[in-house]
Scaffold this active site. Structure first.
Site, PDB file in Angstrom:
ATOM      1  NE  ARG A 131       8.237  -3.291   5.707  1.00 31.08           N
ATOM      2  CZ  ARG A 131       6.927  -3.123   5.554  1.00 31.08           C
ATOM      3  NH1 ARG A 131       6.416  -2.799   4.397  1.00 31.08           N
ATOM      4  NH2 ARG A 131       6.117  -3.303   6.582  1.00 31.08           N
ATOM      5  NE  ARG A 158      -3.730  -1.121   9.854  1.00 30.98           N
ATOM      6  CZ  ARG A 158      -2.677  -0.558   9.250  1.00 30.98           C
ATOM      7  NH1 ARG A 158      -2.699   0.670   8.842  1.00 30.98           N
ATOM      8  NH2 ARG A 158      -1.582  -1.272   9.054  1.00 30.98           N
ATOM      9  NE  ARG A 205       7.675  -0.617  10.272  1.00 30.91           N
ATOM     10  CZ  ARG A 205       6.677  -0.422   9.419  1.00 30.91           C
ATOM     11  NH1 ARG A 205       6.874   0.236   8.295  1.00 30.91           N
ATOM     12  NH2 ARG A 205       5.471  -0.849   9.690  1.00 30.91           N
ATOM     13  NE  ARG A 257       2.172  -4.730  11.075  1.00 28.83           N
ATOM     14  CZ  ARG A 257       3.036  -4.274  10.165  1.00 28.83           C
ATOM     15  NH1 ARG A 257       4.243  -4.785  10.080  1.00 28.83           N
ATOM     16  NH2 ARG A 257       2.683  -3.327   9.344  1.00 28.83           N
ATOM     17  CE  LYS A 296      -2.323  -0.898   3.806  1.00 28.51           C
ATOM     18  NZ  LYS A 296      -1.726  -2.185   4.214  1.00 28.51           N
TER      19      LYS A 296
HETATM   20  P1  AMP Z   1       1.432   0.586   8.663  1.00 28.58           P
HETATM   21  O1  AMP Z   1       2.711   1.279   8.390  1.00 28.58           O
HETATM   22  O2  AMP Z   1       0.265   1.147   7.901  1.00 28.58           O
HETATM   23  O3  AMP Z   1       1.521  -0.913   8.515  1.00 28.58           O
HETATM   24  O4  AMP Z   1       1.082   0.854  10.213  1.00 28.58           O
HETATM   25  C1  AMP Z   1       1.961   0.465  11.242  1.00 28.58           C
HETATM   26  C2  AMP Z   1       1.206   0.350  12.563  1.00 28.58           C
HETATM   27  O5  AMP Z   1       0.606   1.618  12.886  1.00 28.58           O
HETATM   28  C3  AMP Z   1       0.035  -0.619  12.564  1.00 28.58           C
HETATM   29  O6  AMP Z   1       0.445  -1.965  12.805  1.00 28.58           O
HETATM   30  C4  AMP Z   1      -0.817  -0.065  13.700  1.00 28.58           C
HETATM   31  O7  AMP Z   1      -0.281  -0.391  14.966  1.00 28.58           O
HETATM   32  C5  AMP Z   1      -0.662   1.441  13.501  1.00 28.58           C
HETATM   33  N1  AMP Z   1      -1.706   1.976  12.582  1.00 28.58           N
HETATM   34  C6  AMP Z   1      -1.530   2.521  11.342  1.00 28.58           C
HETATM   35  N2  AMP Z   1      -2.700   2.881  10.795  1.00 28.58           N
HETATM   36  C7  AMP Z   1      -3.655   2.566  11.717  1.00 28.58           C
HETATM   37  C8  AMP Z   1      -5.067   2.672  11.751  1.00 28.58           C
HETATM   38  N3  AMP Z   1      -5.761   3.171  10.710  1.00 28.58           N
HETATM   39  N4  AMP Z   1      -5.711   2.240  12.859  1.00 28.58           N
HETATM   40  C9  AMP Z   1      -5.037   1.746  13.913  1.00 28.58           C
HETATM   41  N5  AMP Z   1      -3.721   1.576  13.945  1.00 28.58           N
HETATM   42  C10 AMP Z   1      -3.013   1.996  12.862  1.00 28.58           C
END
Ligand code: AMP
Length: 213
Positions: A127, A88, A160, A171, A13
């Site tokens: 990654r 989400r 990370r 996740r 994404k």
């Molecule tokens: P991402 O980089 O989009 O995979 O986001 C990394 C982490 O940020 C996720 O595993 C969540 O802990 C948090 N996060 C990002 N976007 C959201 C969201 N829309 N709702 C809740 N947690 C989020």
């Protein structure tokens, strides 16, 4: 153009959203990036979010909706945006509908990137990121020129916390339970595009662009 990119963690994404933003001259709104910036800056919000992120859990809806609302209110978002990693959960999707209504905006398209689970795990655990300049690499698909160090600034690369295999599995489970149902929510709106997310970055982007044209 007002877009949402849906899909499991590791589906690409962030990468596709960045390409879309550059090529379509719209803003890229990533809640994950905004939260990581808050963590790095050590703000109160960042401190609260970090515990959830490190465990592979979702940050509470009110926190994420708050930062997204603020970002969508900024004037540049009117030009067009691609939302990456938001919504989400069902409450986030409902609140997004409300925010957009207030701003007199309507979503044009929701793209759901589909990638098999085995491939997602391979992508995420490989990654590596540069803790200094933020550039990302992949041990297999996009390795740095010199093993373990950033091409741009020479800093040692790190994984990370949320890309470690146990967290990745957590996740994915959170995604299946809380985010995947949104695919059905958006399917009813008639604006959903299911897009195959396998292959190279360029191949996926070409598929998407063909549809946009
Ligand atoms: P991402 O980089 O989009 O995979 O986001 C990394 C982490 O940020 C996720 O595993 C969540 O802990 C948090 N996060 C990002 N976007 C959201 C969201 N829309 N709702 C809740 N947690 C989020």
């Amino acid at each position: 153009m007002y877009l949402v990119l849906l899909g499991p963690p590791g589906a690409g994404k962030g990468t596709q959203a960045a390409l879309l933003a550059r090529n379509q001259n719209i803003v890229h709104i990533s809640t994950g990036d905004m939260l990581r910036e808050a963590v790095k800056a050590g703000t109160e919000l960042g401190q609260e979010a970090q515990q959830y992120m490190d465990r592979g859990e979702l940050v509470p809806d009110d926190v994420v909706v708050g930062i997204t609302r603020e970002r969508l209110n900024a004037p540049d978002a009117h030009r067009g945006f691609v939302l990456d990693g938001f919504p989400r959960t069902a409450p986030q999707a409902e609140q997004l509908d409300g925010i957009l209504e207030e701003l007199d905006m309507q979503l044009h398209l929701i793209v759901n990137l589909e990638v098999p689970e085995r491939e997602l795990i391979r992508r995420m655990t490989g990654r590596r990121v540069c803790p200094n300049c933020g550039k990302t690499y992949h041990l297999v698909f996009h390795p740095p020129r010199s093993l373990g160090t950033c091409d741009e600034c020479g800093t040692d690369l790190v994984q990370r916390d949320d890309d470690k295999e146990s967290t990745v599995r957590q996740r994915l489970e959170v995604y299946r339970k809380q985010t995947e149902p949104l695919v059905h929510y958006y399917a009813e709106s008639g604006l959903l595009l299911n897009l195959e997310g396998t292959g190279t970055v360029d191949q996926v982007y070409e598929r998407l662009e063909k549809f946009l044209k």
